[in-house]
Design a protein around this motif. Structure first.
Motif, PDB file in Angstrom:
ATOM      1  N   GLY A  31       7.989  11.757 -11.191  1.00  0.00           N
ATOM      2  CA  GLY A  31       7.449  10.987 -12.304  1.00  0.00           C
ATOM      3  C   GLY A  31       6.467  11.751 -13.177  1.00  0.00           C
ATOM      4  O   GLY A  31       5.990  11.234 -14.192  1.00  0.00           O
ATOM      5  N   ILE A  32       6.151  12.966 -12.785  1.00  0.00           N
ATOM      6  CA  ILE A  32       5.132  13.721 -13.513  1.00  0.00           C
ATOM      7  C   ILE A  32       5.645  14.146 -14.896  1.00  0.00           C
ATOM      8  O   ILE A  32       6.827  14.408 -15.089  1.00  0.00           O
TER       9      ILE A  32
ATOM     10  N   GLU B  99       0.832  -1.205   0.000  1.00  0.00           N
ATOM     11  CA  GLU B  99       0.000   0.000   0.000  1.00  0.00           C
ATOM     12  C   GLU B  99       0.872   1.264   0.000  1.00  0.00           C
ATOM     13  O   GLU B  99       0.582   2.238  -0.702  1.00  0.00           O
ATOM     14  N   ASN B 100       1.935   1.245   0.794  1.00  0.00           N
ATOM     15  CA  ASN B 100       2.858   2.383   0.797  1.00  0.00           C
ATOM     16  C   ASN B 100       3.543   2.541  -0.550  1.00  0.00           C
ATOM     17  O   ASN B 100       3.774   3.666  -1.015  1.00  0.00           O
ATOM     18  N   MET B 101       3.874   1.409  -1.184  1.00  0.00           N
ATOM     19  CA  MET B 101       4.507   1.477  -2.502  1.00  0.00           C
ATOM     20  C   MET B 101       3.548   2.036  -3.549  1.00  0.00           C
ATOM     21  O   MET B 101       3.907   2.905  -4.347  1.00  0.00           O
ATOM     22  N   HIS B 102       2.298   1.538  -3.550  1.00  0.00           N
ATOM     23  CA  HIS B 102       1.301   2.056  -4.495  1.00  0.00           C
ATOM     24  C   HIS B 102       1.136   3.569  -4.324  1.00  0.00           C
ATOM     25  O   HIS B 102       1.085   4.322  -5.303  1.00  0.00           O
ATOM     26  N   LEU B 103       1.034   3.994  -3.075  1.00  0.00           N
ATOM     27  CA  LEU B 103       0.861   5.414  -2.775  1.00  0.00           C
ATOM     28  C   LEU B 103       2.046   6.224  -3.280  1.00  0.00           C
ATOM     29  O   LEU B 103       1.866   7.272  -3.918  1.00  0.00           O
ATOM     30  N   ALA B 104       3.255   5.737  -3.018  1.00  0.00           N
ATOM     31  CA  ALA B 104       4.454   6.479  -3.417  1.00  0.00           C
ATOM     32  C   ALA B 104       4.539   6.612  -4.932  1.00  0.00           C
ATOM     33  O   ALA B 104       4.868   7.685  -5.453  1.00  0.00           O
ATOM     34  N   VAL B 105       4.222   5.528  -5.645  1.00  0.00           N
ATOM     35  CA  VAL B 105       4.254   5.579  -7.107  1.00  0.00           C
ATOM     36  C   VAL B 105       3.208   6.567  -7.620  1.00  0.00           C
ATOM     37  O   VAL B 105       3.482   7.400  -8.499  1.00  0.00           O
TER      38      VAL B 105
END
Length: 268
Positions: free
Chosen positions: A64-65, A49-55
């Motif tokens: 990444g924008i 969940e933390n990884m999804h949020l960070a990405v």
């Protein structure tokens, strides 16, 4: 947080879009036991969940924008921060390990809103007025006039707390919504998800790791596992959500009963 404003709704939709981005097809427990790089990075806490949020936040606001999807161009900073906060609260609540705590917190707030509404004569017990109506009425009539009576102020405060928790709870419910779907969808995807689980179990065997629950293709019985998941995880979630949103109780919860009935029949 105000549950009915456009920024809240937009933020929740973004959270839904990004809540499983870059999912590796393995669980938090696998990440923890394998001590993957993301498990170390997030200290074994809501790892995926933390990884999804960070990405998601990186793609929307960070390094990444790119210009072609810069949807927040022209937004004031305060509104951007609100979006990030709502996305964080919502995505982290999709960690299934927090299910019991989340249900307990929501049940308590629902009870508190009912209690304060009754004390302030804002609850119609004769028609079993739904919490959603109390929230809508309270927000509609909310005023910030100095000297307002304490009970009304307390009601508004509890309604705001409940609305804030509901935003993340709705995404959690959507994340485990497969049994609540109509037709053959819950059967098809209920079987497909176990293909992923069993692949994880095979990988754990190869790596000499403990096989995670529901991931051993040699011992797991699909119908029984589906019935238990619906009865003890999905159904309590939607029954509680249905106590707030009447349409969920009327239109969605019955689908789960039909799904349970199907998998019960498959046990034999």
């Amino acid at each position: 947080i105000r549950w009915e404003d456009s920024i809240t709704i937009f933020s929740l939709l973004l959270a839904a879009a990004f809540h499983d981005v870059c999912h590796p097809g393995t669980s938090n427990l696998f990440q923890q036991n394998a001590q993957t790089s993301i498990a170390v990075k997030y200290e074994n806490t809501s790892i995926l969940e933390n990884m999804h949020l960070a990405v998601g936040l990186s793609l929307l606001f960070g390094e990444g924008i790119q210009d072609e999807w810069d949807i927040f161009d022209g937004w004031i900073n305060d509104d951007k921060v609100r979006v990030q906060e709502i996305m964080k609260e919502s995505i982290l609540k999709t960690d299934i390990s927090h299910q019991s705590e989340l249900l307990g917190d929501l049940e308590l707030l629902i009870e508190q809103v009912h209690t304060v509404a009754k004390e302030n004569n804002r609850y119609n017990a004769e028609i079993d007025e739904p919490i959603l109506s109390i929230l809508a009425q309270t927000f509609h009539e909310a005023k910030s006039v100095e000297g307002e009576d304490l009970t009304k102020t307390e009601l508004e405060g509890k309604c705001n707390q409940l609305a804030g928790l509901l935003v993340g709870f709705i995404l959690h419910g959507a994340d485990i919504s497969n049994p609540a779907k109509s037709g053959d969808l819950p059967i098809h995807w209920g079987s497909r998800v176990f293909d992923e689980f069993f692949e994880q179990g095979d990988k754990e065997k190869e790596m000499g790791l403990p096989i995670s629950p529901l991931c051993d293709r040699g011992t797991v019985k699909l119908p029984e596992s589906q019935v238990n998941f619906i009865k003890y995880v999905a159904l309590p979630t939607y029954e509680l959500l249905g106590s707030v949103i009447p349409r969920v109780k009327k239109e969605v919860v019955p689908n789960m009963s039909r799904t349970i009935e199907y998998w019960e029949g498959e046990k034999n």
